[in-house]
Motif scaffolding. Structure first.
Motif, PDB file in Angstrom:
ATOM      1  N   ARG A 270      -1.808  -2.567  -9.107  1.00 36.85           N
ATOM      2  CA  ARG A 270      -2.392  -1.140  -9.502  1.00 36.85           C
ATOM      3  C   ARG A 270      -3.745  -1.250  -9.833  1.00 36.85           C
ATOM      4  O   ARG A 270      -4.422  -2.113  -9.842  1.00 36.85           O
ATOM      5  CB  ARG A 270      -1.347  -0.592 -10.799  1.00 36.85           C
TER       6      ARG A 270
ATOM      7  N   LYS B 239      -1.870   7.409  -6.306  1.00 31.70           N
ATOM      8  CA  LYS B 239      -1.177   8.288  -6.870  1.00 31.70           C
ATOM      9  C   LYS B 239      -1.287   8.028  -8.439  1.00 31.70           C
ATOM     10  O   LYS B 239      -1.064   6.892  -8.799  1.00 31.70           O
ATOM     11  CB  LYS B 239       0.160   8.710  -6.547  1.00 31.70           C
TER      12      LYS B 239
ATOM     13  N   ASP C 285      -0.574   3.246  -3.741  1.00 33.45           N
ATOM     14  CA  ASP C 285      -0.460   4.397  -2.976  1.00 33.45           C
ATOM     15  C   ASP C 285      -1.815   5.447  -3.467  1.00 33.45           C
ATOM     16  O   ASP C 285      -2.243   6.210  -2.695  1.00 33.45           O
ATOM     17  CB  ASP C 285       0.591   5.149  -2.920  1.00 33.45           C
TER      18      ASP C 285
ATOM     19  N   LYS D 295      -2.687  -2.122  -2.810  1.00 30.29           N
ATOM     20  CA  LYS D 295      -1.647  -2.003  -1.788  1.00 30.29           C
ATOM     21  C   LYS D 295      -1.506  -3.411  -1.230  1.00 30.29           C
ATOM     22  O   LYS D 295      -0.378  -3.761  -1.268  1.00 30.29           O
ATOM     23  CB  LYS D 295      -2.087  -1.027  -0.895  1.00 30.29           C
TER      24      LYS D 295
END
Length: 183
Positions: A74, A147, A145, A69
């Motif tokens: 990623r 996800k 995040d 983040k």
């Protein structure tokens, strides 16, 4: 050996084996074989601690997500074990000169140990929808995040030794984060 590819010259590998036998006071080759041509270098010196048996994978994932983040990256989760030859081949591919910078600039990598029996971290396997029955290494990609963005479904990475480094680069390019503009 070197071969031409659409993306420039690439190395290809063949493993040769010989069996020698002493005959009449001399050593002679009695059997000589070789493997098929493979695109990835063999894992001749596997890292015995690639998958840390004592690591808390949940904590490592949380730390990787926080760093991703902050750095606009990623997270790649690589499920496997130290006993998995193809896990070591994939890790070596991640360190190749044309792959490593792409990985380092765009991803945090977490190796999630599934244990010797394949049952360790099963809660994470379920959470990230990784079908271990298709083999390991098995990959999932998380956004900054945390996800889930991608989870392999068909054992795409299970036979890493047969992959082409160009395929790994294309995969990383596809899943690297977008800049401020369009991807």
């Amino acid at each position: 050996m070197k071969t031409k590819t659409a993306n420039g010259p690439r190395s290809r590998y063949v493993t040769e084996q010989q069996m020698w036998q002493q005959q009449g006071g001399q050593w002679r080759i009695v059997v000589a074989t070789h493997s098929d041509v493979v695109k990835m270098p063999p894992a001749l010196k596997p890292n015995p601690n690639l998958y840390n048996k004592h690591a808390d994978a949940k904590v490592e994932i949380e730390e990787a997500v926080a760093k991703a983040k902050k750095d606009h990256q990623r997270v790649i989760l690589v499920f496997g074990g130290n006993w998995c030859y193809d896990c070591h081949v994939l890790d070596q591919a991640f360190h190749q000169t044309d792959v490593a910078p792409l990985l380092e600039n765009n991803f945090q990598v977490v190796h999630v140990d599934i244990g010797d029996d394949g049952k360790k971290n099963n809660d994470l396997v379920a959470k990230y929808q990784v079908p271990l029955e298709k083999g390991v290494p098995a990959l999932a990609i998380l956004g900054p995040d945390g996800k889930l963005l991608y989870s392999q479904k068909n054992g795409e990475w299970e036979s890493a030794r047969s992959l082409d480094p160009d395929d790994i680069i294309a995969f990383l390019d596809k899943w690297k984060p977008c800049g401020d503009n369009a991807c």
